[in-house]
Scaffold this active site. Sequence first.
Site, mmCIF file in Angstrom:
data_model
loop_
_atom_site.group_PDB
_atom_site.id
_atom_site.type_symbol
_atom_site.label_atom_id
_atom_site.label_comp_id
_atom_site.label_asym_id
_atom_site.label_seq_id
_atom_site.Cartn_x
_atom_site.Cartn_y
_atom_site.Cartn_z
ATOM 1 N N PRO A 9 0.791 -1.228 0.000
ATOM 2 C CA PRO A 9 0.000 0.000 0.000
ATOM 3 C C PRO A 9 0.822 1.276 0.000
ATOM 4 O O PRO A 9 1.859 1.369 0.655
ATOM 5 C CB PRO A 9 -0.839 -0.107 1.282
ATOM 6 C CG PRO A 9 -0.146 -1.100 2.129
ATOM 7 C CD PRO A 9 0.553 -2.031 1.203
ATOM 8 N N ASN A 10 0.321 2.221 -0.766
ATOM 9 C CA ASN A 10 0.842 3.580 -0.892
ATOM 10 C C ASN A 10 2.159 3.682 -1.643
ATOM 11 O O ASN A 10 2.626 4.780 -1.909
ATOM 12 C CB ASN A 10 0.955 4.258 0.483
ATOM 13 C CG ASN A 10 -0.385 4.318 1.179
ATOM 14 O OD1 ASN A 10 -1.368 4.746 0.590
ATOM 15 N ND2 ASN A 10 -0.436 3.848 2.409
ATOM 16 N N ARG A 17 4.816 11.252 -2.716
ATOM 17 C CA ARG A 17 4.473 11.254 -1.289
ATOM 18 C C ARG A 17 5.724 11.376 -0.431
ATOM 19 O O ARG A 17 6.745 10.765 -0.723
ATOM 20 C CB ARG A 17 3.699 9.990 -0.906
ATOM 21 C CG ARG A 17 4.556 8.740 -0.895
ATOM 22 C CD ARG A 17 3.808 7.523 -0.417
ATOM 23 N NE ARG A 17 3.810 7.419 1.029
ATOM 24 C CZ ARG A 17 4.014 6.290 1.690
ATOM 25 N NH1 ARG A 17 4.206 5.158 1.061
ATOM 26 N NH2 ARG A 17 4.004 6.286 2.991
ATOM 27 N N TYR A 22 10.944 9.163 1.119
ATOM 28 C CA TYR A 22 10.936 8.176 0.036
ATOM 29 C C TYR A 22 11.601 8.643 -1.254
ATOM 30 O O TYR A 22 11.726 7.866 -2.194
ATOM 31 C CB TYR A 22 9.499 7.749 -0.268
ATOM 32 C CG TYR A 22 8.830 7.106 0.921
ATOM 33 C CD1 TYR A 22 9.179 5.819 1.318
ATOM 34 C CD2 TYR A 22 7.872 7.781 1.655
ATOM 35 C CE1 TYR A 22 8.587 5.223 2.418
ATOM 36 C CE2 TYR A 22 7.263 7.184 2.755
ATOM 37 C CZ TYR A 22 7.623 5.920 3.127
ATOM 38 O OH TYR A 22 7.046 5.325 4.220
ATOM 39 N N ASN A 71 8.119 -5.332 -0.528
ATOM 40 C CA ASN A 71 7.942 -4.192 0.359
ATOM 41 C C ASN A 71 6.447 -4.132 0.635
ATOM 42 O O ASN A 71 5.675 -3.630 -0.173
ATOM 43 C CB ASN A 71 8.438 -2.906 -0.289
ATOM 44 C CG ASN A 71 8.363 -1.724 0.650
ATOM 45 O OD1 ASN A 71 7.654 -1.749 1.649
ATOM 46 N ND2 ASN A 71 9.094 -0.676 0.320
ATOM 47 N N ALA A 74 2.968 -0.676 5.133
ATOM 48 C CA ALA A 74 2.457 -0.753 6.506
ATOM 49 C C ALA A 74 1.962 -2.149 6.870
ATOM 50 O O ALA A 74 1.916 -2.495 8.057
ATOM 51 C CB ALA A 74 1.338 0.271 6.702
ATOM 52 N N GLU A 95 12.420 -9.219 2.469
ATOM 53 C CA GLU A 95 11.624 -8.059 2.881
ATOM 54 C C GLU A 95 12.474 -6.814 2.700
ATOM 55 O O GLU A 95 13.632 -6.784 3.137
ATOM 56 C CB GLU A 95 11.224 -8.219 4.349
ATOM 57 C CG GLU A 95 10.488 -7.040 4.930
ATOM 58 C CD GLU A 95 10.228 -7.198 6.425
ATOM 59 O OE1 GLU A 95 10.243 -6.164 7.116
ATOM 60 O OE2 GLU A 95 10.032 -8.330 6.920
ATOM 61 N N HIS A 97 12.614 -2.326 2.749
ATOM 62 C CA HIS A 97 12.029 -1.030 3.109
ATOM 63 C C HIS A 97 12.937 0.056 2.566
ATOM 64 O O HIS A 97 14.168 -0.059 2.652
ATOM 65 C CB HIS A 97 11.892 -0.895 4.625
ATOM 66 C CG HIS A 97 11.025 -1.946 5.207
ATOM 67 N ND1 HIS A 97 9.655 -1.901 5.129
ATOM 68 C CD2 HIS A 97 11.337 -3.104 5.826
ATOM 69 C CE1 HIS A 97 9.162 -2.978 5.692
ATOM 70 N NE2 HIS A 97 10.163 -3.737 6.108
ATOM 71 N N ARG A 104 12.155 5.578 12.646
ATOM 72 C CA ARG A 104 10.807 6.130 12.515
ATOM 73 C C ARG A 104 9.958 5.747 13.725
ATOM 74 O O ARG A 104 10.484 5.322 14.751
ATOM 75 C CB ARG A 104 10.206 5.641 11.198
ATOM 76 C CG ARG A 104 11.050 6.122 9.995
ATOM 77 C CD ARG A 104 10.453 5.760 8.695
ATOM 78 N NE ARG A 104 9.179 6.439 8.509
ATOM 79 C CZ ARG A 104 8.312 6.114 7.552
ATOM 80 N NH1 ARG A 104 8.589 5.134 6.705
ATOM 81 N NH2 ARG A 104 7.174 6.765 7.422
#
Length: 139
Positions: A9-10, A17, A22, A71, A74, A95, A97, A104
């Site tokens: 998502p996103n 964004r 990012y 990735n 969330a 995985e 990121h 964060r």
Amino acid sequence: MNIQIINGPNLNLLGVREKSIYGSASFEDYLTELQKHFTNISISYYQSNIEGELINKLHEVGFTCDGIVMNAGAYTHTSIAIADAIAAINTPVIEVHISNVYKREEFRHTSMLAASCRGVIAGFGMHSYRLAIESLQLA
């Protein structure tokens, strides 16, 4: 070698964004760079904002491709269902990121997926994907 990249998502909004976290490049632009860098690898890309669609994609490719770079956004921190899907397939999953999740919010410090993955790469910007593909080549 066939590698499937799966973004959650996103991540369809990369480049627009939260550029301070990012960056300003879209994933499609970076994908072109990856494909030029790894000329001997077939790299496919899939993105969805929907948890069930990510699980369906893992099931679809998880027995036929050589590696998955995921990735989950969330969902990394919340989805036991995606962790179960990763555990159920034969293909190794890395995985990734883009940001350093440990710099964060505290809820981002826990991954529900990591125990089912071959490894985790975080904090190297878009290069996290390249590092993941390189690690799959070494396996």
